[in-house]
Each structure stands twice: as structure tokens, then as C-alpha cells.
Design a protein around this motif. Sequence first.
Motif, PDB file in Angstrom:
ATOM      1  N   VAL A   1      17.562  42.111  13.043  1.00 29.27           N
ATOM      2  CA  VAL A   1      16.759  43.303  12.750  1.00 29.27           C
ATOM      3  C   VAL A   1      16.784  44.208  13.964  1.00 29.27           C
ATOM      4  O   VAL A   1      17.030  43.744  15.095  1.00 29.27           O
ATOM      5  N   PRO A   2      16.564  45.518  13.778  1.00 31.23           N
ATOM      6  CA  PRO A   2      16.529  46.421  14.933  1.00 31.23           C
ATOM      7  C   PRO A   2      15.545  45.924  15.986  1.00 31.23           C
ATOM      8  O   PRO A   2      14.433  45.519  15.678  1.00 31.23           O
ATOM      9  N   GLY A   3      15.999  45.893  17.216  1.00 29.41           N
ATOM     10  CA  GLY A   3      15.173  45.383  18.311  1.00 29.41           C
ATOM     11  C   GLY A   3      15.674  44.070  18.871  1.00 29.41           C
ATOM     12  O   GLY A   3      15.339  43.701  19.996  1.00 29.41           O
ATOM     13  N   ASP A   4      16.499  43.358  18.100  1.00 25.23           N
ATOM     14  CA  ASP A   4      17.075  42.105  18.602  1.00 25.23           C
ATOM     15  C   ASP A   4      18.107  42.387  19.695  1.00 25.23           C
ATOM     16  O   ASP A   4      18.738  43.442  19.718  1.00 25.23           O
TER      17      ASP A   4
ATOM     18  N   ILE B   1      23.692  43.497  24.061  1.00 25.67           N
ATOM     19  CA  ILE B   1      23.427  44.796  23.465  1.00 25.67           C
ATOM     20  C   ILE B   1      21.944  44.889  23.139  1.00 25.67           C
ATOM     21  O   ILE B   1      21.378  44.000  22.494  1.00 25.67           O
ATOM     22  N   SER B   2      21.316  45.954  23.585  1.00 27.10           N
ATOM     23  CA  SER B   2      19.882  46.151  23.347  1.00 27.10           C
ATOM     24  C   SER B   2      19.688  47.392  22.502  1.00 27.10           C
ATOM     25  O   SER B   2      19.927  48.514  22.952  1.00 27.10           O
ATOM     26  N   PHE B   3      19.255  47.165  21.259  1.00 27.72           N
ATOM     27  CA  PHE B   3      18.932  48.289  20.373  1.00 27.72           C
ATOM     28  C   PHE B   3      17.415  48.333  20.144  1.00 27.72           C
ATOM     29  O   PHE B   3      16.940  48.683  19.074  1.00 27.72           O
ATOM     30  N   SER B   4      16.674  47.960  21.188  1.00 30.80           N
ATOM     31  CA  SER B   4      15.226  47.799  21.033  1.00 30.80           C
ATOM     32  C   SER B   4      14.515  49.094  20.659  1.00 30.80           C
ATOM     33  O   SER B   4      13.449  49.081  20.060  1.00 30.80           O
TER      34      SER B   4
END
Length: 278
Positions: free
Chosen positions: A215-218, A229-232
Motif C-alpha cells: 500500500v502507499p507508504g510502504d 524506495i520510499s513512497f511514504s
Amino acid sequence: MPLVVMCGYPCSGKTRRAEELKVYFEQSCDRKVHVVGDGGLDVDKNTVYGDSQKEKNVRASLKAAVERKVGKDDIVILDSLNYIKGYRYELFCLIKHAQTPHCLVYCLTSDEVSSTWNANRDAAEQYTQDIFDALVLRFEAPDSRNRWDSPLFTILKEDSLPYVAISDALFKRKAPPPNQSTQSQPLSSANFLYELDKTTQDVLMAIFNAQKMSVPGDLISVPGATEKISFSHLTRSINMAELRKLRRQFISYTKMHPTENTGQISNMFVQYLNKSLH
């Protein structure tokens, strides 16, 4: 006489280069030139490359055709993907037995360029996208440190073929070649470009596959990188088109600032993505 093994992604220019070599050899030396390839077998490429047993049978047929034609007088050019390391080793054993030299011509293109060239073909000549993507992922690039992949000539799409060097490798050399057969090529035009292309593609596939289960943020781990990779800050998944655009930008920049430590490419790309997507 000698065997020239073409190698590269689907639709990477192998057939065009094979024809250029054929014309050169026919004009420069009084020998017959035989081009052996998938086209001469009258098979549907998508059917063949979608079935491992059929693909194995085609490889065996091509190898048998090469074995029949390799001799003292003729030049043989094997125009196929030749993307499996073990198969190239089998070809090496064949030419050793025949006591004739060989070389590899590696048509190095990005998957985007090859995909575009594939799309521009007549519909009947195209690889389906699924088959194309699968072949790119399975591709085992030649390495001049392996005796069966040497001498190796890595050709970019804008390059002219080094005809004289290829001819010398086939006709003037009996011993195994040095590790780098085209010594005039800088690092950035051969191994580095391959590592840059392959590593960034591997990172993209890792992100794309990981997003299916996250999920977004993982934080997303990618092969070869210590950083993640950080899409937090994001509330959505990143689509492949957006990732490919960032990949092209990163490749363009990195070509201008190549690093000799190719092991750092993954981390560099991860850092670039993290910065670009914030």
C-alpha cells in the motif's frame, strides 16, 4: 570457416546487422556467407517463444543447421536471439570441435527502443507484448570474460559495425581473445551501458511487482540496493509509464556522468527516484 553469433533483445537490430555483415564479407573476401535464423524455419515466433519445448526444438534445429554449414570455406552467421548463456556455450563447443573461430555481435538496445521497433513492424511480424517482456526478462547478456562469449563486439543502435576488427577476430586470430575484444571502446559504451540498462529495468520491475502487494507508504526493497524506495508521501501507486519516464531521465543523466562502480547503480537510481517523487 568462422561463425558469427548475433545476440540481443527481440527487435534490437540483429537481422539488419547480420545482413550488413553478409554484404561486407561477400564483397571483401571470396567466400560464401550463410545466414541461419528463425526466419528460415517458417515458425510463428509467438507460438515458439510461448512454449519452452517448442523453443528448445527451434534452438536445436538452428544449432544443427549451423553444424551442417560450418566448414573450411564458408562463413556462417547465426541470426537469432541467442539469449541463453548455456546455448551460447553449446555453440562454442561446436566451433571448437570444428576447429574454426567465432565471435559474438551483441546488439545492445534498451527495452524501450526494441519495443518501439517491434510495434513498428507489420502485425504478422510482431512479438506480442507478453512474449516480448518475457524474453527481455529472461535475457542473459554476453560477458567477454566468458570464453564462449569472446571475442565480443557490443554495438549500439547508432554505431557502425567495426568490420575490420570483426574480420580480424575471425581470420587472424586463433588463440582465445583478451577479455575486452574491442579495446577502443570506453567503459561507458559497453559494460557500463549494459549494467545501467539492466539494473534500472530490474529496479522498475521490482517496484511494479511490489506495488501489487503493498500500500502507499510502504518501503520497497529492490535488487542490488541497500536503500529502499520510499513512497511514504504518496497516496497512490506509481504507474509504469511514470516510472519509465524517470528511468529515461536517470539514464540520460548517468550516461553523462558514468561511474566505474556499477554496483552502485541501484542505490543511485533509488536515491534519484526518492528525490524525484517527493
